[in-house]
Design a protein around this motif. Structure first.
Motif, PDB file in Angstrom:
ATOM      1  N   GLY A 137      -3.533   6.396   2.698  1.00 50.53           N
ATOM      2  CA  GLY A 137      -4.949   6.057   2.610  1.00 50.53           C
ATOM      3  C   GLY A 137      -5.128   5.115   1.426  1.00 50.53           C
ATOM      4  O   GLY A 137      -4.564   5.357   0.357  1.00 50.53           O
ATOM      5  N   LYS A 138      -5.922   4.060   1.593  1.00 52.90           N
ATOM      6  CA  LYS A 138      -5.965   2.976   0.605  1.00 52.90           C
ATOM      7  C   LYS A 138      -7.314   2.880  -0.101  1.00 52.90           C
ATOM      8  O   LYS A 138      -8.361   2.919   0.540  1.00 52.90           O
ATOM      9  N   CYS A 139      -7.248   2.718  -1.422  1.00 56.78           N
ATOM     10  CA  CYS A 139      -8.454   2.485  -2.231  1.00 56.78           C
ATOM     11  C   CYS A 139      -8.175   1.247  -3.082  1.00 56.78           C
ATOM     12  O   CYS A 139      -7.669   1.352  -4.202  1.00 56.78           O
ATOM     13  N   GLU A 140      -8.496   0.064  -2.555  1.00 53.21           N
ATOM     14  CA  GLU A 140      -8.102  -1.197  -3.180  1.00 53.21           C
ATOM     15  C   GLU A 140      -9.278  -2.006  -3.730  1.00 53.21           C
ATOM     16  O   GLU A 140      -9.154  -2.667  -4.763  1.00 53.21           O
ATOM     17  N   THR A 141     -10.396  -1.972  -3.037  1.00 56.78           N
ATOM     18  CA  THR A 141     -11.525  -2.819  -3.414  1.00 56.78           C
ATOM     19  C   THR A 141     -12.080  -2.540  -4.808  1.00 56.78           C
ATOM     20  O   THR A 141     -12.359  -3.478  -5.556  1.00 56.78           O
ATOM     21  N   PRO A 142     -12.266  -1.263  -5.214  1.00 51.93           N
ATOM     22  CA  PRO A 142     -12.881  -0.992  -6.527  1.00 51.93           C
ATOM     23  C   PRO A 142     -12.135  -1.597  -7.703  1.00 51.93           C
ATOM     24  O   PRO A 142     -12.743  -1.907  -8.731  1.00 51.93           O
ATOM     25  N   THR A 143     -10.830  -1.781  -7.594  1.00 50.87           N
ATOM     26  CA  THR A 143     -10.050  -2.327  -8.708  1.00 50.87           C
ATOM     27  C   THR A 143      -9.748  -3.814  -8.543  1.00 50.87           C
ATOM     28  O   THR A 143      -9.059  -4.405  -9.379  1.00 50.87           O
ATOM     29  N   GLY A 144     -10.249  -4.408  -7.462  1.00 52.63           N
ATOM     30  CA  GLY A 144     -10.018  -5.821  -7.231  1.00 52.63           C
ATOM     31  C   GLY A 144      -8.557  -6.154  -7.001  1.00 52.63           C
ATOM     32  O   GLY A 144      -8.076  -7.207  -7.400  1.00 52.63           O
ATOM     33  N   PHE A 145      -7.862  -5.262  -6.332  1.00 53.66           N
ATOM     34  CA  PHE A 145      -6.422  -5.418  -6.100  1.00 53.66           C
ATOM     35  C   PHE A 145      -6.145  -6.659  -5.265  1.00 53.66           C
ATOM     36  O   PHE A 145      -6.745  -6.862  -4.206  1.00 53.66           O
ATOM     37  N   SER A 146      -5.217  -7.497  -5.725  1.00 51.47           N
ATOM     38  CA  SER A 146      -4.931  -8.753  -5.029  1.00 51.47           C
ATOM     39  C   SER A 146      -3.703  -8.687  -4.141  1.00 51.47           C
ATOM     40  O   SER A 146      -3.421  -9.625  -3.397  1.00 51.47           O
ATOM     41  N   GLY A 147      -2.956  -7.580  -4.200  1.00 50.28           N
ATOM     42  CA  GLY A 147      -1.700  -7.512  -3.460  1.00 50.28           C
ATOM     43  C   GLY A 147      -1.764  -6.721  -2.185  1.00 50.28           C
ATOM     44  O   GLY A 147      -0.741  -6.539  -1.516  1.00 50.28           O
ATOM     45  N   GLY A 148      -2.934  -6.241  -1.808  1.00 48.96           N
ATOM     46  CA  GLY A 148      -3.034  -5.392  -0.629  1.00 48.96           C
ATOM     47  C   GLY A 148      -3.382  -6.156   0.636  1.00 48.96           C
ATOM     48  O   GLY A 148      -3.704  -7.345   0.605  1.00 48.96           O
ATOM     49  N   TYR A 149      -3.322  -5.422   1.754  1.00 47.57           N
ATOM     50  CA  TYR A 149      -3.623  -6.005   3.060  1.00 47.57           C
ATOM     51  C   TYR A 149      -4.591  -5.094   3.814  1.00 47.57           C
ATOM     52  O   TYR A 149      -4.449  -4.880   5.015  1.00 47.57           O
ATOM     53  N   LEU A 150      -5.589  -4.572   3.098  1.00 48.94           N
ATOM     54  CA  LEU A 150      -6.506  -3.611   3.696  1.00 48.94           C
ATOM     55  C   LEU A 150      -7.237  -4.202   4.889  1.00 48.94           C
ATOM     56  O   LEU A 150      -7.527  -3.502   5.861  1.00 48.94           O
ATOM     57  N   SER A 151      -7.525  -5.492   4.844  1.00 50.08           N
ATOM     58  CA  SER A 151      -8.279  -6.128   5.927  1.00 50.08           C
ATOM     59  C   SER A 151      -7.536  -6.077   7.265  1.00 50.08           C
ATOM     60  O   SER A 151      -8.141  -6.210   8.320  1.00 50.08           O
ATOM     61  N   TYR A 152      -6.217  -5.874   7.217  1.00 54.17           N
ATOM     62  CA  TYR A 152      -5.422  -5.790   8.445  1.00 54.17           C
ATOM     63  C   TYR A 152      -5.437  -4.380   9.040  1.00 54.17           C
ATOM     64  O   TYR A 152      -4.888  -4.158  10.112  1.00 54.17           O
ATOM     65  N   TYR A 153      -6.031  -3.445   8.313  1.00 51.16           N
ATOM     66  CA  TYR A 153      -6.100  -2.056   8.764  1.00 51.16           C
ATOM     67  C   TYR A 153      -7.571  -1.725   8.984  1.00 51.16           C
ATOM     68  O   TYR A 153      -8.221  -1.123   8.136  1.00 51.16           O
ATOM     69  N   SER A 154      -8.115  -2.121  10.132  1.00 52.59           N
ATOM     70  CA  SER A 154      -9.549  -2.051  10.378  1.00 52.59           C
ATOM     71  C   SER A 154     -10.118  -0.646  10.217  1.00 52.59           C
ATOM     72  O   SER A 154     -11.165  -0.463   9.592  1.00 52.59           O
ATOM     73  N   SER A 155      -9.425   0.356  10.766  1.00 52.13           N
ATOM     74  CA  SER A 155      -9.947   1.723  10.680  1.00 52.13           C
ATOM     75  C   SER A 155      -9.965   2.214   9.245  1.00 52.13           C
ATOM     76  O   SER A 155     -10.902   2.891   8.807  1.00 52.13           O
TER      77      SER A 155
END
Length: 336
Positions: A228-246
């Motif tokens: 489970g991913k929590c990337e937006t609050p820290t402004g993480f630049s290395g993730g691919y959350l947008s590719y995991y729509s659900s």
């Protein structure tokens, strides 16, 4: 590829079982099931050793998946190290290289290879919950991985049940398994606070080593996919959350859940903490219920009990032989 894994803590959480099979993957049965989680970070490798305060994100995954992934990564690292050591230091049996660096790595690899011969066990080989001895024995034990009370370590313990949830603290796992002791050399990777690179390792002697382009290790990628991913609050630049729509649509819920695991919402057994004091976590945070929160929870519990009692009374009236009072005439009323 320029990111590393850092373990934050492991934590138990108890959930209500639902459905015919109790909704419990581990088959414990009963009203509550114990679920085991690990919180970890992905940090920019350049900043990782200095505290992982910039360009990072938090993740949560079940403990079994995390442990299996980190063990696989560590085993691959040890294998590559020992192969390189052998190639660089043991030219042939007659002319070994006895430099300090070579002697050190050869000693470590030799000790690891001789664990079983010397009566020791590799703790990473005993993480799965498994029976010890005769299954028909009423006093049979089970061994498997468990999370320490403070969430700082994953170890091998002894249990009384086939789901490794009922700990037997008076028994030592190595002794029960007939071993002199455990080696945690591999298992320590699952709870180490050190940075573990996600870059695919390549042996120095590999033909393609000179032309190697950095790649993400497959095991690390699989762990990222499962978590489970929590990337937006820290402004993480290395993730691919947008590719995991659900997951992207549920990110806020994931972030809230991670925060609850890390802030002392649950104690070491997975129960929700209610009352004064809270529970201190390895991150040093604590969570204390205020008087207003305690009052609200008390009112909520009493109200729920009252509604349950009222529902039971209505059920008795409907199914207990009082159907005459619900005749068509009385229900519809009279007109005229």
């Amino acid at each position: 590829t320029g990111y590393s894994i850092v373990c934050e803590k492991c934590q138990y959480v108890k959930f209500y079982n639902v459905g015919e099979d109790d909704g419990n993957d581990n088959g414990e049965g009963g009203i509550l099931s114990t679920n085991k989680f690990v919180i970890f970070k992905l940090c920019n490798s350049d900043d990782c050793s200095s505290g992982c305060k910039n360009d990072y994100a938090e993740y949560v995954v079940d403990m079994e998946t995390y442990v299996a992934a980190l063990i696989e990564m560590k085993q691959e690292s040890v294998e590559n190290t020992c192969n390189t050591c052998q190639e660089n230091c043991q030219v042939d049996d007659d002319t070994p290289n006895y430099s300090v660096k070579c002697q050190s790595c050869m000693d470590r690899c030799d000790r690891y290879d001789a664990l079983e011969e010397n009566g020791y066990g590799d703790a990473s080989q005993y993480t799965a919950c498994a029976a010890v001895g005769n299954d028909d024995d009423a006093d049979a034990y089970y061994t498997g991985a468990y999370c320490s009370d403070d969430g700082a370590q994953i170890s091998i313990g002894v249990f009384a049940d086939a789901y490794c949830s009922d700990s037997v603290s008076t028994q030592d796992a190595a002794t029960v398994l007939g071993l002199a002791a455990f080696s945690n050399h591999i298992l320590s990777a699952t709870y180490s606070s050190e940075c573990i690179s996600c870059q695919q390792e390549v042996e120095d002697g590999d033909d393609d080593a000179d032309d190697y382009e950095p790649e993400t290790a497959e095991t690390c990628q699989n762990l990222y996919d499962a978590a489970g991913k929590c990337e937006t609050p820290t402004g993480f630049s290395g993730g691919y959350l947008s590719y995991y729509s659900s997951q992207a649509s549920n990110e806020e819920d994931v972030c809230t859940f991670i925060s609850s695991l890390d802030s002392g919402t649950y104690d070491q057994t997975g129960d929700i903490v209610i009352g004064e004091g809270g529970v201190k976590t390895i991150s040093g945070k604590s969570n204390t219920a205020t008087s207003a929160q305690s009052l609200f929870l008390a009112v909520l519990i009493l109200s729920t009990m009252g509604l349950a009692g009222y529902a039971a009374m209505l059920h008795d009236e409907i199914s207990g032989g009082k159907s005459d009072g619900l005749s068509g005439k009385e229900c519809l009323g009279t007109y005229g």
